[in-house]
Design an enzyme around this catalytic site. Structure first.
Site, PDB file in Angstrom:
ATOM      1  N   LYS A  41       0.810  -1.325   0.191  1.00 23.24           N
ATOM      2  CA  LYS A  41       0.046   0.020  -0.017  1.00 23.24           C
ATOM      3  C   LYS A  41       0.835   1.345   0.034  1.00 23.24           C
ATOM      4  O   LYS A  41       2.187   1.252   0.366  1.00 23.24           O
ATOM      5  CB  LYS A  41      -0.918  -0.023   1.289  1.00 23.24           C
ATOM      6  CG  LYS A  41      -0.126  -0.016   2.538  1.00 23.24           C
ATOM      7  CD  LYS A  41      -1.014  -0.383   3.629  1.00 23.24           C
ATOM      8  CE  LYS A  41      -0.394  -0.395   5.028  1.00 23.24           C
ATOM      9  NZ  LYS A  41      -1.329  -0.896   6.035  1.00 23.24           N
ATOM     10  N   ARG A 141     -10.821   0.211  14.307  1.00 19.03           N
ATOM     11  CA  ARG A 141     -10.909   0.812  13.018  1.00 19.03           C
ATOM     12  C   ARG A 141     -11.801   0.320  12.181  1.00 19.03           C
ATOM     13  O   ARG A 141     -12.764   1.066  12.004  1.00 19.03           O
ATOM     14  CB  ARG A 141      -9.343   0.628  12.714  1.00 19.03           C
ATOM     15  CG  ARG A 141      -9.137   1.475  11.504  1.00 19.03           C
ATOM     16  CD  ARG A 141      -7.543   1.367  11.040  1.00 19.03           C
ATOM     17  NE  ARG A 141      -6.987   0.139  10.614  1.00 19.03           N
ATOM     18  CZ  ARG A 141      -5.717  -0.062  10.130  1.00 19.03           C
ATOM     19  NH1 ARG A 141      -4.994   1.061  10.261  1.00 19.03           N
ATOM     20  NH2 ARG A 141      -5.529  -0.959   9.655  1.00 19.03           N
ATOM     21  N   HIS A 172      -6.537  -7.158  13.108  1.00 19.27           N
ATOM     22  CA  HIS A 172      -5.278  -6.449  13.161  1.00 19.27           C
ATOM     23  C   HIS A 172      -5.165  -6.000  14.526  1.00 19.27           C
ATOM     24  O   HIS A 172      -5.912  -5.673  15.445  1.00 19.27           O
ATOM     25  CB  HIS A 172      -5.389  -5.092  12.160  1.00 19.27           C
ATOM     26  CG  HIS A 172      -4.308  -4.487  11.884  1.00 19.27           C
ATOM     27  ND1 HIS A 172      -3.207  -5.117  11.485  1.00 19.27           N
ATOM     28  CD2 HIS A 172      -3.868  -3.114  11.935  1.00 19.27           C
ATOM     29  CE1 HIS A 172      -2.083  -4.142  11.376  1.00 19.27           C
ATOM     30  NE2 HIS A 172      -2.817  -2.769  11.558  1.00 19.27           N
ATOM     31  N   ARG A 225       0.716 -10.946   6.658  1.00 18.40           N
ATOM     32  CA  ARG A 225       0.469  -9.641   5.817  1.00 18.40           C
ATOM     33  C   ARG A 225       1.651  -8.950   6.330  1.00 18.40           C
ATOM     34  O   ARG A 225       1.761  -8.159   6.980  1.00 18.40           O
ATOM     35  CB  ARG A 225      -0.654  -8.958   6.286  1.00 18.40           C
ATOM     36  CG  ARG A 225      -2.123  -9.656   6.335  1.00 18.40           C
ATOM     37  CD  ARG A 225      -3.365  -8.814   6.521  1.00 18.40           C
ATOM     38  NE  ARG A 225      -3.216  -8.156   7.712  1.00 18.40           N
ATOM     39  CZ  ARG A 225      -3.868  -8.493   9.035  1.00 18.40           C
ATOM     40  NH1 ARG A 225      -4.330  -9.646   9.031  1.00 18.40           N
ATOM     41  NH2 ARG A 225      -3.604  -7.995  10.052  1.00 18.40           N
ATOM     42  N   TYR A 270      14.505  31.563   4.834  1.00 16.77           N
ATOM     43  CA  TYR A 270      13.213  32.257   5.482  1.00 16.77           C
ATOM     44  C   TYR A 270      13.444  32.534   6.829  1.00 16.77           C
ATOM     45  O   TYR A 270      13.866  31.599   7.702  1.00 16.77           O
ATOM     46  CB  TYR A 270      12.109  31.438   5.218  1.00 16.77           C
ATOM     47  CG  TYR A 270      11.550  31.393   3.412  1.00 16.77           C
ATOM     48  CD1 TYR A 270      11.561  32.564   2.776  1.00 16.77           C
ATOM     49  CD2 TYR A 270      11.775  30.064   2.918  1.00 16.77           C
ATOM     50  CE1 TYR A 270      11.071  32.402   1.545  1.00 16.77           C
ATOM     51  CE2 TYR A 270      11.410  29.803   1.729  1.00 16.77           C
ATOM     52  CZ  TYR A 270      11.270  31.317   0.999  1.00 16.77           C
ATOM     53  OH  TYR A 270      10.928  31.134  -0.264  1.00 16.77           O
ATOM     54  N   CYS A 316      13.125  25.066   2.865  1.00 18.05           N
ATOM     55  CA  CYS A 316      12.374  25.468   1.720  1.00 18.05           C
ATOM     56  C   CYS A 316      11.494  24.186   1.098  1.00 18.05           C
ATOM     57  O   CYS A 316      11.669  23.350   1.529  1.00 18.05           O
ATOM     58  CB  CYS A 316      12.920  26.410   0.789  1.00 18.05           C
ATOM     59  SG  CYS A 316      14.135  27.491   1.474  1.00 18.05           S
ATOM     60  N   MET A 317      10.437  24.922   0.352  1.00 11.85           N
ATOM     61  CA  MET A 317       9.657  24.053  -0.386  1.00 11.85           C
ATOM     62  C   MET A 317      10.618  23.065  -1.260  1.00 11.85           C
ATOM     63  O   MET A 317      10.279  21.798  -1.321  1.00 11.85           O
ATOM     64  CB  MET A 317       8.687  24.637  -1.358  1.00 11.85           C
ATOM     65  CG  MET A 317       7.626  23.855  -1.964  1.00 11.85           C
ATOM     66  SD  MET A 317       6.602  24.832  -2.951  1.00 11.85           S
ATOM     67  CE  MET A 317       5.584  25.628  -1.895  1.00 11.85           C
ATOM     68  N   ASP A 318      11.501  23.385  -2.055  1.00  9.33           N
ATOM     69  CA  ASP A 318      12.390  22.530  -2.968  1.00  9.33           C
ATOM     70  C   ASP A 318      13.528  22.796  -2.704  1.00  9.33           C
ATOM     71  O   ASP A 318      14.635  22.081  -3.581  1.00  9.33           O
ATOM     72  CB  ASP A 318      12.104  23.390  -4.384  1.00  9.33           C
ATOM     73  CG  ASP A 318      10.544  23.929  -4.505  1.00  9.33           C
ATOM     74  OD1 ASP A 318       9.712  23.053  -4.705  1.00  9.33           O
ATOM     75  OD2 ASP A 318      10.413  25.093  -4.567  1.00  9.33           O
TER      76      ASP A 318
HETATM   77  C1  LIG Z   1      -0.540  -1.563   7.015  1.00 10.02           C
HETATM   78  C2  LIG Z   1      -1.041  -3.140   7.350  1.00 10.02           C
HETATM   79  C3  LIG Z   1      -0.420  -4.132   7.682  1.00 10.02           C
HETATM   80  C4  LIG Z   1       1.187  -4.118   7.289  1.00 10.02           C
HETATM   81  O1  LIG Z   1       1.737  -3.377   8.458  1.00 10.02           O
HETATM   82  P1  LIG Z   1       3.140  -3.484   8.877  1.00 10.02           P
HETATM   83  O2  LIG Z   1       3.272  -2.755  10.104  1.00 10.02           O
HETATM   84  O3  LIG Z   1       3.769  -2.695   7.837  1.00 10.02           O
HETATM   85  O4  LIG Z   1       3.747  -5.046   8.642  1.00 10.02           O
HETATM   86  C5  LIG Z   1      -1.017  -5.334   7.962  1.00 10.02           C
HETATM   87  N1  LIG Z   1      -2.264  -5.379   8.151  1.00 10.02           N
HETATM   88  C6  LIG Z   1      -3.130  -4.447   8.152  1.00 10.02           C
HETATM   89  C7  LIG Z   1      -4.432  -4.592   8.217  1.00 10.02           C
HETATM   90  C8  LIG Z   1      -2.612  -3.025   7.765  1.00 10.02           C
HETATM   91  O5  LIG Z   1      -3.434  -2.014   7.592  1.00 10.02           O
END
Ligand SMILES: *Cc1c(COP(=O)(O)O)cnc(C)c1O
Length: 382
Positions: A41, A141, A172, A225, A270, A316-318
């Site tokens: 992600k 969540r 999770h 995951r 700045y 700065c920005m850049d």
């Molecule tokens: C982002 C996420 C993960 C991965 O988590 P890490 O800490 O990067 O391993 C696993 N499960 C869910 C539901 C997540 O949102």
């Protein structure tokens, strides 16, 4: 497509070999029947979604997790045919697209199933929509919180002629990256109470993000995951030690665009917040907060010629300015994250200075900074 940022010497370097190393370590350590899905992600935590997914697949990942539907679609467009789970809630209006693209989604309410079923019927979709039921065991969540609600959803999924494929069930953890496991154990108990109402568990039962897999391996389910650790970053920051060496994949470099002597009493940037206490050399680096190099990093340092150089004045920005140990040529390499000579600046160091976590720094690196990939071992064998 024109890549904005191509003609500037500011780059994110991603070592795909490091990613493969980290996955390899986890593959060796996990139960052989447990699958590893790479979490890619947020543009692969800033590392680039497609190259990371491809490297992860080569290293043995058998599926992917993303946060939003568009990320799943990007993987499909790149030709990846493995299972993909969207971990966040997708609007049920996209149910037909999800099913047709063989994408799996997290579902946390009966209302979602009802709305999606209506969309599938209206669109005459025949492909089943693959669902992973999200259980809220304490993360607060998304997900089902009570056995009663969960039972109703399971019945819906298993009804004759259901438009759904009940593919997975998961939760999770909120504190798997902490030494104190009190809350973690509370979540485990909630999890056990909830899944007890599901007679026949679906194919994928999963509870492990990186931290859970690294430090609570006993409760892995049959799918990990695997997120931040695959990028070589310790999910706990510095609190817990990983069971194997995590090799960071990302470095960030630039090159000096301007070098000048600054006389004692002259100021920089700045607000004129920095004033030279003596005559010194100052270099300008073409990166700023628009690139995800946070403004809060004023006073932090970069590496030039293997030496730490302080960031002077406001970022700065850049562009930003650094104090140089001596006059250096324009074009001299600047390492903002990574190793130069004997010294290293890690994403953890940057995050510590900003008072945040490395996740935020990595995924905050802007698309304006091109990602450049190396795959050293592959290079040797080709
Ligand atoms: C982002 C996420 C993960 C991965 O988590 P890490 O800490 O990067 O391993 C696993 N499960 C869910 C539901 C997540 O949102």
């Amino acid at each position: 497509m024109v890549v904005i940022g191509e003609h500037r010497h500011t780059q994110v370097h991603v070592d795909l070999q490091a990613i493969k190393h980290n996955i390899d370590e986890e593959m060796t350590r996990k139960d052989p029947l447990t699958e590893l899905w790479a979490v890619v992600k947020a543009n692969g935590y800033g590392h680039g979604i497609v190259p990371v997914a491809q490297a992860a697949k080569q290293a043995g990942a058998t599926g992917f997790c993303v946060a939003i539907l568009d990320e799943a679609l990007a993987l499909r467009r790149a030709g990846l045919t493995e299972p993909i789970l969207v971990l966040g809630i997708v609007e049920p209006e996209y149910a037909a697209l999800i099913a047709e693209q063989h994408i799996s989604v997290a579902v946390g309410s009966q209302a979602w199933l009802d709305d999606a079923a209506a969309v599938l019927t209206a669109n005459k979709v025949t492909a089943p929509l693959a669902v992973h039921l999200a259980l809220d065991t304490g993360m607060g969540r998304i997900g089902f919180q009570t056995p009663a609600d969960l039972s109703v959803a399971v019945q819906t999924l298993r009804q004759p002629n259901s438009p759904f494929d009940f593919e997975g069930i998961f939760t999770h953890f909120a504190t798997a990256d902490q030494a104190d496991d009190t809350y973690f154990m509370h979540q485990i108990h909630q999890w056990q109470a909830l899944i007890a109402v599901v007679d026949d568990l679906p194919r994928y039962v999963h509870v492990s993000n990186s931290a859970t897999s690294l430090w609570h391996q006993a409760c892995n389910g049959n799918l990990i995951r695997f997120g931040v650790a695959l990028y070589g970053l310790n999910p706990s920051g510095t609190e817990l030690t990983a069971p194997y060496h995590l090799q960071p994949a990302l470095s960030l470099t630039a090159a000096l665009t301007f070098v000048k002597p600054l006389a004692k009493g002259q100021s920089v940037s700045y607000g004129a917040t920095y004033t030279a206490q003596q005559d010194e050399w100052v270099g300008t680096v073409p990166i700023g907060y628009a690139d995800g190099y946070e403004r809060r990093l004023q006073g932090f340092h970069v590496l030039i010629d293997g030496q730490f150089c302080e960031i002077v004045g406001r970022i700065c920005m850049d562009q930003l300015m650094v104090r140089l140990p001596k006059q250096l040529p324009v074009g001299t390499k600047v390492t903002l994250v990574g190793t130069d000579g004997d010294q290293t600046i890690s994403l953890q160091d940057v995050a510590d200075y900003c008072g945040t976590i490395h996740y935020e720094i990595a995924c905050g690196l802007a698309t304006r900074v091109p990602r450049v990939y190396t795959d050293v071992a592959a290079g040797l064998t080709e």
